[in-house]
Write a protein that holds these residues in place. Structure first.
Motif, mmCIF file in Angstrom:
data_model
loop_
_atom_site.group_PDB
_atom_site.id
_atom_site.type_symbol
_atom_site.label_atom_id
_atom_site.label_comp_id
_atom_site.label_asym_id
_atom_site.label_seq_id
_atom_site.Cartn_x
_atom_site.Cartn_y
_atom_site.Cartn_z
ATOM 1 N N THR A 11 59.394 -5.168 39.158
ATOM 2 C CA THR A 11 57.960 -4.861 39.088
ATOM 3 C C THR A 11 57.660 -3.811 38.017
ATOM 4 O OG1 THR A 11 58.036 -3.115 40.772
ATOM 5 C CG2 THR A 11 57.662 -5.346 41.554
ATOM 6 N N THR A 12 58.681 -3.088 37.563
ATOM 7 C CA THR A 12 58.452 -2.082 36.523
ATOM 8 C C THR A 12 58.445 -2.698 35.126
ATOM 9 O OG1 THR A 12 60.783 -1.498 36.230
ATOM 10 C CG2 THR A 12 59.592 -0.317 37.947
ATOM 11 N N GLY A 13 58.665 -3.993 35.044
ATOM 12 C CA GLY A 13 58.544 -4.687 33.761
ATOM 13 C C GLY A 13 59.439 -4.106 32.678
ATOM 14 N N GLN A 14 58.813 -3.760 31.561
ATOM 15 C CA GLN A 14 59.579 -3.283 30.403
ATOM 16 C C GLN A 14 60.373 -2.010 30.714
ATOM 17 O OE1 GLN A 14 59.707 -5.240 27.548
ATOM 18 N NE2 GLN A 14 58.593 -6.611 28.909
ATOM 19 N N ASN A 15 59.906 -1.237 31.686
ATOM 20 C CA ASN A 15 60.610 -0.030 32.104
ATOM 21 C C ASN A 15 62.041 -0.344 32.574
ATOM 22 O OD1 ASN A 15 61.319 2.415 33.320
ATOM 23 N ND2 ASN A 15 59.175 2.851 33.756
ATOM 24 N N ALA A 16 62.197 -1.512 33.180
ATOM 25 C CA ALA A 16 63.537 -1.923 33.632
ATOM 26 C C ALA A 16 64.471 -2.033 32.431
ATOM 27 C CB ALA A 16 63.457 -3.254 34.380
ATOM 28 N N LEU A 17 63.909 -2.475 31.297
ATOM 29 C CA LEU A 17 64.732 -2.596 30.084
ATOM 30 C C LEU A 17 65.177 -1.222 29.601
ATOM 31 C CD1 LEU A 17 62.826 -5.345 28.045
ATOM 32 C CD2 LEU A 17 64.686 -5.616 29.684
ATOM 33 N N SER A 18 64.268 -0.240 29.679
ATOM 34 C CA SER A 18 64.699 1.081 29.198
ATOM 35 C C SER A 18 65.757 1.681 30.120
ATOM 36 C CB SER A 18 63.538 2.038 28.961
ATOM 37 O OG SER A 18 62.510 1.816 29.845
ATOM 38 N N GLN A 19 65.730 1.297 31.395
ATOM 39 C CA GLN A 19 66.792 1.790 32.282
ATOM 40 C C GLN A 19 68.156 1.220 31.920
ATOM 41 O OE1 GLN A 19 65.456 1.415 36.349
ATOM 42 N NE2 GLN A 19 63.596 2.469 35.715
ATOM 43 N N ILE A 20 68.169 -0.037 31.505
ATOM 44 C CA ILE A 20 69.451 -0.602 31.041
ATOM 45 C C ILE A 20 69.933 0.211 29.849
ATOM 46 C CG2 ILE A 20 70.647 -2.637 30.149
ATOM 47 C CD1 ILE A 20 68.549 -4.382 31.454
ATOM 48 N N GLU A 21 68.991 0.489 28.957
ATOM 49 C CA GLU A 21 69.303 1.263 27.754
ATOM 50 C C GLU A 21 69.917 2.618 28.116
ATOM 51 O OE1 GLU A 21 69.803 1.150 24.091
ATOM 52 O OE2 GLU A 21 68.242 -0.295 24.616
ATOM 53 N N ILE A 22 69.304 3.289 29.078
ATOM 54 C CA ILE A 22 69.773 4.621 29.475
ATOM 55 C C ILE A 22 71.145 4.560 30.143
ATOM 56 C CG2 ILE A 22 69.327 6.558 31.058
ATOM 57 C CD1 ILE A 22 66.290 5.981 30.613
ATOM 58 N N PHE A 23 71.300 3.610 31.058
ATOM 59 C CA PHE A 23 72.497 3.622 31.899
ATOM 60 C C PHE A 23 73.680 2.862 31.334
ATOM 61 C CE2 PHE A 23 69.397 4.577 35.360
ATOM 62 C CZ PHE A 23 70.024 5.704 35.854
ATOM 63 N N LYS A 24 73.441 1.923 30.425
ATOM 64 C CA LYS A 24 74.536 0.994 30.112
ATOM 65 C C LYS A 24 75.786 1.696 29.600
ATOM 66 C CE LYS A 24 72.990 -0.678 25.656
ATOM 67 N NZ LYS A 24 73.049 -0.409 24.465
ATOM 68 N N GLU A 25 75.620 2.630 28.695
ATOM 69 C CA GLU A 25 76.817 3.297 28.196
ATOM 70 C C GLU A 25 77.184 4.536 29.001
ATOM 71 O OE1 GLU A 25 75.901 3.070 24.067
ATOM 72 O OE2 GLU A 25 76.466 0.975 24.381
ATOM 73 N N THR A 26 76.171 5.375 29.242
ATOM 74 C CA THR A 26 76.467 6.625 29.957
ATOM 75 C C THR A 26 77.097 6.357 31.317
ATOM 76 O OG1 THR A 26 74.141 6.567 30.486
ATOM 77 C CG2 THR A 26 74.850 8.238 28.917
ATOM 78 N N ALA A 27 76.674 5.310 31.988
ATOM 79 C CA ALA A 27 77.216 5.063 33.327
ATOM 80 C C ALA A 27 78.230 3.920 33.328
ATOM 81 C CB ALA A 27 76.081 4.773 34.301
ATOM 82 N N GLY A 28 78.474 3.319 32.186
ATOM 83 C CA GLY A 28 79.451 2.229 32.116
ATOM 84 C C GLY A 28 79.092 1.038 32.977
ATOM 85 N N VAL A 29 77.818 0.635 32.906
ATOM 86 C CA VAL A 29 77.352 -0.474 33.752
ATOM 87 C C VAL A 29 78.102 -1.765 33.412
ATOM 88 C CG1 VAL A 29 75.339 -1.895 34.312
ATOM 89 C CG2 VAL A 29 75.067 0.562 33.951
ATOM 90 N N THR A 30 78.540 -2.478 34.440
ATOM 91 C CA THR A 30 79.232 -3.755 34.206
ATOM 92 C C THR A 30 78.380 -4.961 34.598
ATOM 93 O OG1 THR A 30 80.241 -3.693 36.397
ATOM 94 C CG2 THR A 30 81.508 -2.710 34.597
ATOM 95 N N GLY A 31 77.311 -4.720 35.338
ATOM 96 C CA GLY A 31 76.479 -5.853 35.732
ATOM 97 C C GLY A 31 75.175 -5.398 36.365
ATOM 98 N N LEU A 32 74.251 -6.342 36.477
ATOM 99 C CA LEU A 32 72.902 -6.032 36.958
ATOM 100 C C LEU A 32 72.558 -6.814 38.220
ATOM 101 C CD1 LEU A 32 71.001 -6.526 33.559
ATOM 102 C CD2 LEU A 32 72.023 -4.401 34.418
ATOM 103 N N ILE A 33 71.703 -6.172 39.029
ATOM 104 C CA ILE A 33 71.011 -6.904 40.091
ATOM 105 C C ILE A 33 69.544 -6.557 39.942
ATOM 106 C CG2 ILE A 33 70.605 -7.117 42.580
ATOM 107 C CD1 ILE A 33 73.546 -6.679 43.060
ATOM 108 N N MET A 34 68.700 -7.558 39.805
ATOM 109 C CA MET A 34 67.271 -7.286 39.679
ATOM 110 C C MET A 34 66.597 -7.588 41.014
ATOM 111 S SD MET A 34 64.690 -8.338 36.617
ATOM 112 C CE MET A 34 65.421 -7.305 35.364
#
Ligand code: GDP
Length: 299
Positions: free
Chosen positions: A227-250
């Motif tokens: 429901t946060t729309g484009q904001n969800a994309l910026s969260q991927i941006e923030i977390f993907k490297e710093t937190a070493g994200v391996t996968g998503l659940i929307m």
């Protein structure tokens, strides 16, 4: 059920496209193609996918004109091409046990509920699951996760509000090993407003896990609220490297017209999507079937 889940998204796509084809069959001039492309972007599908659909429409000869049904069919096909490579069910390896899944996401994203749903899904696949209430900054999160754990009948390791999350994780792995647990699902704090604190804490959890087992955590799942729309994309941006994200659940794809953001996320980041949330109850975490989702979005 899935089609019902994406109804608001497909309704909005329909509204955005309606009228562009002149109510019936329209020949595709450049202006109409522009309008279709804009309508797709306005439906959160992302500029790359919208551009590709435009190029495909441009490349195909619609001498007799294009009707809405054919347009939707093409949109569905192109969405499926974007989603297919990222659709990956969560894989639980046989060794070592327990497998450790860290779950991260900002407060309100649906993280707690998703952990419960995921635990339930794994239980149904006959895995022995245990939870760790590592979001120690919110008493409510500890309480809520405990309620879910009791309800679905999985053990949970929890401590006091403000306690040391890494210590709980250590205890979780220790007890999990003793009890023959297959999968340990670890909740983590989601305070984006204190990013440094959050990342330090995740790093500490990782250090503790790494000492116990160099392969842990086996998965780092980022929970995103559609429901946060484009904001969800910026969260991927923030977390993907710093937190070493391996996968998503929307999550919350049932209640939003912004479900197209799932396509934009797949297109832009290419990260595995393990499942999608389509409601508030325990059975509402669904495997991610790209063909079905593409049809549901395109309507
Ligand atoms: P957290 O703060 O990230 O742990 O979020 P919660 O798990 O507490 O969820 C926040 C709210 O979103 C709760 O009211 C949940 O019931 C709701 N929620 C979570 N996932 C979904 C979903 O897939 N669909 C809908 N409609 N609501 C959801």
């Amino acid at each position: 059920k899935l089609f019902g889940g994406f109804r608001k998204t497909s309704d909005r796509l329909g509204e955005n496209l309606t009228g562009l084809l002149g109510g019936g069959k329209a020949a595709l001039d450049a202006a109409t193609l522009d309008e279709i492309e804009e309508a797709l972007i306005a439906s959160d599908l992302g500029p790359a996918t919208a551009g590709r659909i435009r190029a495909r429409l441009d490349g195909e000869l619609f001498e007799k004109g294009l009707d809405e049904r054919t347009l939707r069919e093409i949109v569905a096909q192109e969405i499926e091409k974007v989603l297919a490579p990222v659709a990956k069910p969560l894989e639980i390896e046989a060794f070592p046990r327990p497998q450790v899944i860290l779950v991260i996401g900002v407060n309100g994203s649906g993280k707690t509920t998703t952990i419960a749903k995921l635990a339930h899904m794994l239980q149904e696949q006959d895995y022995a699951v245990m939870l760790v209430a590592g979001d120690t900054f919110r008493a409510a999160a500890i309480g809520q996760l405990t309620v879910w754990a009791d309800r679905i009948g999985v053990p949970i390791i929890s401590g006091k509000e403000g306690g040391d999350a890494a210590g709980l994780v250590f205890e979780g792995v220790k007890q999990g090993t003793e009890k023959g647990i297959d999968v340990l699902i670890v909740d983590t704090a989601g305070r984006l407003q204190n990013k440094t604190g959050l990342m330090d804490e995740l790093a500490k959890i990782r250090r503790v896990l790494g000492r116990l087992n160099p392969a842990a955590p086996h998965d780092v799942l980022l929970v995103l609220d559609a429901t946060t729309g484009q904001n969800a994309l910026s969260q991927i941006e923030i977390f993907k490297e710093t937190a070493g994200v391996t996968g998503l659940i929307m999550t919350k794809l049932d209640g939003t017209a912004r479900g197209g953001v799932l396509v934009a996320a797949a297109e832009r980041y290419g990260m595995p999507v393990h499942a999608i949330g389509l409601g508030e109850s325990i059975d509402d975490l669904k495997p991610f079937d790209p063909a079905e989702v593409a049809r549901a979005i395109a309507g």
